[in-house]
Design a protein around this motif. Structure first.
Motif, short mmCIF file in Angstrom:
data_model
loop_
_atom_site.label_atom_id
_atom_site.label_comp_id
_atom_site.label_asym_id
_atom_site.label_seq_id
_atom_site.Cartn_x
_atom_site.Cartn_y
_atom_site.Cartn_z
N GLU A 130 -11.84 4.83 1.79
CA GLU A 130 -11.64 4.76 0.25
C GLU A 130 -12.73 4.12 -0.41
O GLU A 130 -13.26 3.18 -0.04
CB GLU A 130 -10.46 3.84 -0.01
CG GLU A 130 -8.98 4.54 0.62
CD GLU A 130 -7.82 3.38 0.31
OE1 GLU A 130 -7.32 3.59 -0.96
OE2 GLU A 130 -7.63 2.79 1.12
N ASP A 131 -13.36 5.10 -1.32
CA ASP A 131 -14.84 4.83 -1.78
C ASP A 131 -15.95 4.45 -0.80
O ASP A 131 -16.44 3.47 -1.07
CB ASP A 131 -14.48 3.64 -2.95
CG ASP A 131 -15.50 3.79 -3.91
OD1 ASP A 131 -16.40 4.50 -3.86
OD2 ASP A 131 -15.75 2.53 -4.49
N LEU A 166 -6.85 10.83 -0.57
CA LEU A 166 -6.72 9.43 -1.34
C LEU A 166 -8.00 9.39 -2.47
O LEU A 166 -7.62 9.00 -3.48
CB LEU A 166 -7.17 8.23 -0.16
CG LEU A 166 -5.88 7.88 0.63
CD1 LEU A 166 -6.44 6.91 1.68
CD2 LEU A 166 -4.91 7.08 -0.31
N GLU A 167 -9.20 10.28 -2.05
CA GLU A 167 -9.89 10.30 -3.12
C GLU A 167 -9.83 11.26 -4.22
O GLU A 167 -9.84 10.88 -5.56
CB GLU A 167 -11.35 10.81 -2.56
CG GLU A 167 -12.51 11.31 -3.28
CD GLU A 167 -13.30 9.81 -3.82
OE1 GLU A 167 -14.00 9.98 -4.89
OE2 GLU A 167 -12.66 8.70 -3.39
N THR A 172 0.60 9.12 0.47
CA THR A 172 -0.50 10.06 0.56
C THR A 172 -0.38 10.45 2.18
O THR A 172 -0.83 11.64 2.41
CB THR A 172 -1.61 9.42 0.25
OG1 THR A 172 -1.89 8.95 -1.23
CG2 THR A 172 -2.86 10.50 0.43
N THR A 212 -10.66 1.44 4.90
CA THR A 212 -9.65 0.12 4.45
C THR A 212 -8.54 0.34 5.51
O THR A 212 -7.62 -0.61 5.14
CB THR A 212 -9.48 0.53 3.03
OG1 THR A 212 -8.67 1.80 2.88
CG2 THR A 212 -10.35 0.27 2.25
N ARG A 262 0.74 -1.12 -0.02
CA ARG A 262 -0.02 0.16 -0.18
C ARG A 262 0.72 1.10 -0.07
O ARG A 262 0.68 2.15 0.68
CB ARG A 262 -1.03 -0.08 1.24
CG ARG A 262 -2.05 -0.84 1.19
CD ARG A 262 -2.94 -0.74 -0.22
NE ARG A 262 -3.22 0.65 -0.56
CZ ARG A 262 -4.53 1.22 -0.08
NH1 ARG A 262 -5.38 0.51 0.55
NH2 ARG A 262 -4.77 2.32 -0.52
N ARG A 271 -6.44 11.45 -5.38
CA ARG A 271 -5.54 10.81 -6.03
C ARG A 271 -6.46 9.71 -6.90
O ARG A 271 -5.94 9.51 -7.97
CB ARG A 271 -4.59 9.84 -5.01
CG ARG A 271 -3.50 9.02 -5.63
CD ARG A 271 -3.01 8.37 -4.69
NE ARG A 271 -1.73 7.43 -4.84
CZ ARG A 271 -0.56 7.64 -4.97
NH1 ARG A 271 -0.32 8.68 -4.02
NH2 ARG A 271 0.34 6.70 -5.48
N ARG A 272 -7.45 9.32 -6.29
CA ARG A 272 -8.26 8.38 -6.99
C ARG A 272 -8.85 8.81 -8.41
O ARG A 272 -8.95 8.25 -9.47
CB ARG A 272 -9.23 7.43 -6.24
CG ARG A 272 -10.09 6.51 -6.73
CD ARG A 272 -11.07 5.81 -6.00
NE ARG A 272 -12.29 6.77 -5.80
CZ ARG A 272 -13.15 7.03 -6.54
NH1 ARG A 272 -13.15 6.38 -7.81
NH2 ARG A 272 -14.17 7.91 -6.49
N ASP A 330 0.65 3.56 -2.11
CA ASP A 330 0.02 4.80 -2.55
C ASP A 330 -0.63 5.33 -1.18
O ASP A 330 -0.51 6.73 -1.05
CB ASP A 330 -1.19 4.27 -3.27
CG ASP A 330 -2.03 3.18 -2.86
OD1 ASP A 330 -1.57 2.37 -2.08
OD2 ASP A 330 -3.16 3.35 -3.24
N LEU A 331 -1.02 4.48 -0.23
CA LEU A 331 -1.67 5.10 1.01
C LEU A 331 -0.46 5.55 2.05
O LEU A 331 -0.74 6.72 2.46
CB LEU A 331 -2.25 3.92 1.73
CG LEU A 331 -2.86 4.17 3.24
CD1 LEU A 331 -3.73 5.21 3.25
CD2 LEU A 331 -3.15 3.02 4.00
N SER A 336 -8.32 10.44 3.89
CA SER A 336 -9.32 10.14 3.17
C SER A 336 -9.75 10.72 2.11
O SER A 336 -9.72 10.41 0.81
CB SER A 336 -10.44 9.77 4.12
OG SER A 336 -10.20 9.05 5.32
#
Length: 267
Positions: free
Chosen positions: A220-221, A260-261, A99, A225, A93, A263-264, A95-96, A257
């Motif tokens: 996440e979404d 991350l959104e 971030t 997570t 992870r 980034r997504r 990416d997490l 959070s």
């Protein structure tokens, strides 16, 4: 031919294969727990609760595949090159972690808290990274696993935030917390405790070792997570500081959070 067509025999072969795979991964986890300290066959077999013969055969396969290496003839074992090759893409992870890190550092600097990122996977609590409050602020991102879920504020929060069906299955599989959460001494009390954590959006735990622990969800979404954990010496967590720490941990988890959104959506 008849043997291999027998459904019972085929099922037995499949079960034995699964057991062998599970045992092989367990041996790798044991060897990986002390990468700088090669372990003898006897040590590994004892920790895996296997007889030496079975352990030796499994290790021989892992050595042949390059995931474990043996130091000399009948020597100790350590991780092999393939174990490192499969993780060459960086930490789990990434990416997490990438971030969250700058926001975690801000939390550490502002409140003097040690912080960590925790995930719940396959019945274990995984620490993805940790930032120490001791200056200069240091960071670790080597994944560490712990099966004592309820002993930590982050573990309680992650179980509390599971969807209802998954949480019910989790409780059935793992049973009562026992000494890890004495107040949750029945299914009714455990459900009530988890519901309280979910509704509050924060888990707080003071442990016998003299630390105050806090945890807030990272979404996440729309799904939790991971958990942002923070802790400090209990004596430093005075009543006048608690509200500020809770707000800071919750706000930081929310900021992670949101990042991350964003980034997504860019991907």
């Amino acid at each position: 031919y008849t043997y291999f067509c027998d459904p019972c025999a085929k099922a037995l072969i499949i079960m034995q294969t699964i057991q062998a795979v599970e045992r092989a991964f367990a041996l790798m986890e044991i060897v990986a727990a002390e990468p700088a300290n090669p372990l003898s066959l006897r040590d590994i077999a004892a920790r895996a609760d296997l007889n030496a013969s079975t352990c030796s055969r499994l290790l021989a396969t892992l050595v042949a595949m390059g995931y474990v290496e043996q130091i000399g003839y009948k020597g100790a074992y350590r991780l092999g090159p393939m174990a490192y090759a499969v993780t060459a893409k960086g930490p789990y992870r990434h990416d997490l972690i990438q971030t969250a890190e700058p926001l975690m550092r801000e939390l550490v600097a502002a409140h003097g808290l040690n912080t960590n990122l925790i995930a719940l996977r396959g019945g274990k609590r995984y620490m993805l990274c940790e930032i120490s409050a001791q200056e200069p602020f240091s960071m670790r991102d080597d994944v560490r696993a712990d099966a004592s879920i309820y002993a930590y504020a982050t573990g309680r929060l992650l179980v509390a935030c599971l969807p209802d069906s998954e949480r019910t299955a989790w409780m059935a599989d793992h049973g009562a917390p026992g000494v890890a959460w004495p107040e949750a001494d029945s299914e009714e009390h455990l459900i009530a405790g988890l519901n309280a954590v979910r509704e509050a959006g924060i888990a707080i735990k003071r442990d016998p070792k003299g630390f105050a622990n806090f945890a807030a969800p990272i979404l996440e979404d729309g799904r939790c997570t991971a958990a942002l954990g923070a802790y400090c010496v209990d004596a430093a967590c005075t009543p006048d500081r608690v509200d500020g720490i809770v707000r800071a941990v919750v706000d930081t988890a929310g900021a992670i959070s949101a990042a991350l959104e964003r980034r997504r959506k860019r991907i």
